[in-house]
Design a protein around this motif. Structure first.
Motif, PDB file in Angstrom:
ATOM      1  N   VAL A 173      -8.772  -0.174   3.204  1.00  9.61           N
ATOM      2  CA  VAL A 173      -8.424   0.708   2.093  1.00  9.61           C
ATOM      3  C   VAL A 173      -9.713   1.100   1.376  1.00  9.61           C
ATOM      4  N   GLU A 174      -9.657   2.167   0.599  1.00  9.99           N
ATOM      5  CA  GLU A 174     -10.817   2.588  -0.211  1.00  9.99           C
ATOM      6  C   GLU A 174     -10.698   1.855  -1.538  1.00  9.99           C
ATOM      7  N   SER A 175     -11.436   0.753  -1.675  1.00  6.02           N
ATOM      8  CA  SER A 175     -11.192  -0.150  -2.816  1.00  6.02           C
ATOM      9  C   SER A 175     -11.316   0.531  -4.165  1.00  6.02           C
ATOM     10  N   ILE A 209      -1.288   3.879  -1.789  1.00  3.39           N
ATOM     11  CA  ILE A 209      -2.650   3.545  -1.340  1.00  3.39           C
ATOM     12  C   ILE A 209      -2.746   3.838   0.152  1.00  3.39           C
ATOM     13  N   PRO A 210      -3.560   4.830   0.555  1.00  4.88           N
ATOM     14  CA  PRO A 210      -3.651   5.120   1.984  1.00  4.88           C
ATOM     15  C   PRO A 210      -4.344   3.987   2.749  1.00  4.88           C
ATOM     16  N   PRO A 218      -7.455   0.559  -8.715  1.00  3.25           N
ATOM     17  CA  PRO A 218      -6.780   1.214  -9.848  1.00  3.25           C
ATOM     18  C   PRO A 218      -5.329   1.610  -9.527  1.00  3.25           C
ATOM     19  N   ARG A 219      -5.084   2.048  -8.292  1.00  6.77           N
ATOM     20  CA  ARG A 219      -3.693   2.429  -7.960  1.00  6.77           C
ATOM     21  C   ARG A 219      -2.766   1.215  -7.947  1.00  6.77           C
ATOM     22  N   ALA A 261       0.822  -1.218   0.000  1.00  6.04           N
ATOM     23  CA  ALA A 261       0.000   0.000   0.000  1.00  6.04           C
ATOM     24  C   ALA A 261       0.858   1.273   0.000  1.00  6.04           C
ATOM     25  N   PRO A 262       1.840   1.407   0.915  1.00 11.88           N
ATOM     26  CA  PRO A 262       2.632   2.648   0.851  1.00 11.88           C
ATOM     27  C   PRO A 262       3.429   2.766  -0.444  1.00 11.88           C
TER      28      PRO A 262
END
Ligand SMILES: Cc1cc2nc3c(=O)[nH]c(=O)nc-3n(C[C@H](O)[C@H](O)[C@H](O)COP(=O)(O)OP(=O)(O)OC[C@H]3O[C@@H](n4cnc5c(N)ncnc54)[C@H](O)[C@@H]3O)c2cc1C
Length: 383
Positions: A149-151, A85-86, A156-157, A80-81
């Motif tokens: 996470v905000e899927s 991705i927050p 996409p990220r 994530a980092p």
């Protein structure tokens, strides 16, 4: 994909760019493979962007899913980092408002799965989050391991990072219609690959439908809501008594039987619609709240107001606050099987079909990806 030039050949083609396909692609590239991911949609549109983005470890089935969830959680924490991705929330509070639920939590704390978990008293919970009145709360199980996470942004990220950092090729708006190794027949021509991982989500009919017919698979439809910010930040992802009767890590404990009996008499409508409560929070304070479970080969696409009302009733009872205004409603579907939480099949020595058949793909997809790649590279049947 161009017919005039000799076609490009990949070590691995992944069909499906949901979290399971991305998990396989990441595991493949980490083993040195040249990977292409093909998806029929222009952008992610399946279960992987419709879910809570809740990477759950606590409560997963001990025998089959818990280790996969722990491994997947660790990969999310690493990736994530790197991918920008927050991580929006960390940890879980299971709010217990019945004595029988307390019994389940106490029994759970005796198990290996309770690592990193403890019971909060109501006073301690309210000190940590005064706005959460939760009037009937007897205790809350706190786990610190879960991530959220905000899927709709994270998937996409993740795909962009796999392209930019790992040089994975994405072919979008392209359906894979048949596989005849080393050829993949697609809606836009042919593509060459030495191995294929088919990660089609809940599509049982396009690829290897004969093969999939041998499994007891169907589809599950879920209703989801986004509510406006309640005006405060939650201390963690929240769940309620209904989750203790549904998530196998709690529900298969002997101590869960009295709770299930009580819920059957007190909340039969909730059980009838497979409702349990998950409340997660986004960066702007809004809440994603759900969900329900209805099973059908082709679920209808309609969102029932009565089902939403039951979800919101549980929200009000568990949190002790009026639900904020509804901003969005949507449904999602996922593959489900009555006999296994993950389906990996080997229709050919160099092809694997991979599905998470228990609605936990965000929580286990990276681990399943590693298993699929190990099976493809090290031979043998499905893992
Ligand atoms: C509402 C909802 C809430 C959920 N909440 C959670 C949660 O909080 N935590 C959790 O762990 N899990 C959750 N889940 C489950 C999780 O989202 C799924 O298990 C997971 O997303 C499945 O991922 P997938 O990659 O298999 O499927 P999908 O995301 O559906 O992706 C499959 C992809 O394959 C593509 N495809 C299929 N066939 C072809 C073909 N022939 N050619 C080209 N492309 C093809 C599709 O276009 C699609 O993009 C939830 C699910 C839903 C629906």
């Amino acid at each position: 994909m161009k017919s005039a030039n000799p076609p490009e050949r990949f070590d691995l083609a992944v069909v499906g760019a949901g979290i399971v396909g991305l998990g396989v692609a990441l595991a493949g590239v980490r083993r040195g493979l040249r990977v292409v991911v093909i998806d029929r949609d222009a952008q992610a549109n399946g279960a992987s962007v419709r879910n809570f983005g809740f990477i759950t470890v606590t409560g997963q089935d001990h025998r089959t899913m818990w280790a996969r969830a722990r491994r997947t959680r660790d990969i999310w924490a690493e990736v994530a980092p790197a991918a920008g991705i927050p991580i929006l929330q960390q940890g879980l509070w299971m709010l217990a408002r019945r004595l029988e639920s307390l019994g389940v939590l106490e029994a759970f704390l005796e198990t290996e799965m309770a690592e990193g978990c403890r019971l909060l008293t109501p006073a301690e919970a309210r000190r940590r989050c005064p706005a959460l009145s939760a009037p009937g709360m007897l205790a809350a199980l706190e786990s610190t391991i879960e991530l959220r996470v905000e899927s709709r942004e994270a998937i996409p990220r993740l795909a962009s990072w796999l392209t930019e950092y790992h040089d994975i090729t994405f072919v979008r708006s392209t359906a894979v219609l048949g596989i005849d190794l080393p050829l993949l027949h697609t809606s836009r021509g042919e593509l060459h690959a030495d191995r294929v991982a088919v990660c089609p989500g809940d599509d049982f009919n396009t690829l290897y439908s004969e093969r999939l017919r041998a499994y007891p698979v169907t589809r599950c439809k879920l209703q989801m809501l986004r509510l406006a910010s309640p005006g405060f930040m939650l201390p963690a992802v929240l769940m309620s008594d209904l989750g203790l009767a549904r998530y196998a890590g709690y529900a298969t404990l002997d101590a869960a039987t009295p709770l299930k009996d009580r819920l059957a008499s007190e909340q039969p409508e909730h059980l009838k619609h497979g409702i349990h409560l998950i409340v997660v929070q986004s960066a702007d304070g809004s809440l994603v709240v759900g969900d329900s479970h209805h099973y059908a080969v082709t679920p209808d696409p309609f969102s029932s107001d009565a089902v939403d009302a039951l979800i919101l009733e549980e929200f009000r009872s568990a949190l002790g606050i009026m639900p904020p205004p509804i901003l969005e409603r949507w449904i999602g579907t996922y593959a489900t099987a009555t006999d296994r939480p993950v389906l990996v099949d080997a229709p050919h020595p160099h092809v694997r079909i991979a599905m998470v058949t228990s609605g936990a793909g965000a929580s286990t997809g990276f681990a399943v990806g590693e298993e699929v790649i190990a099976s493809l590279l090290e031979g043998g049947g499905a893992p």
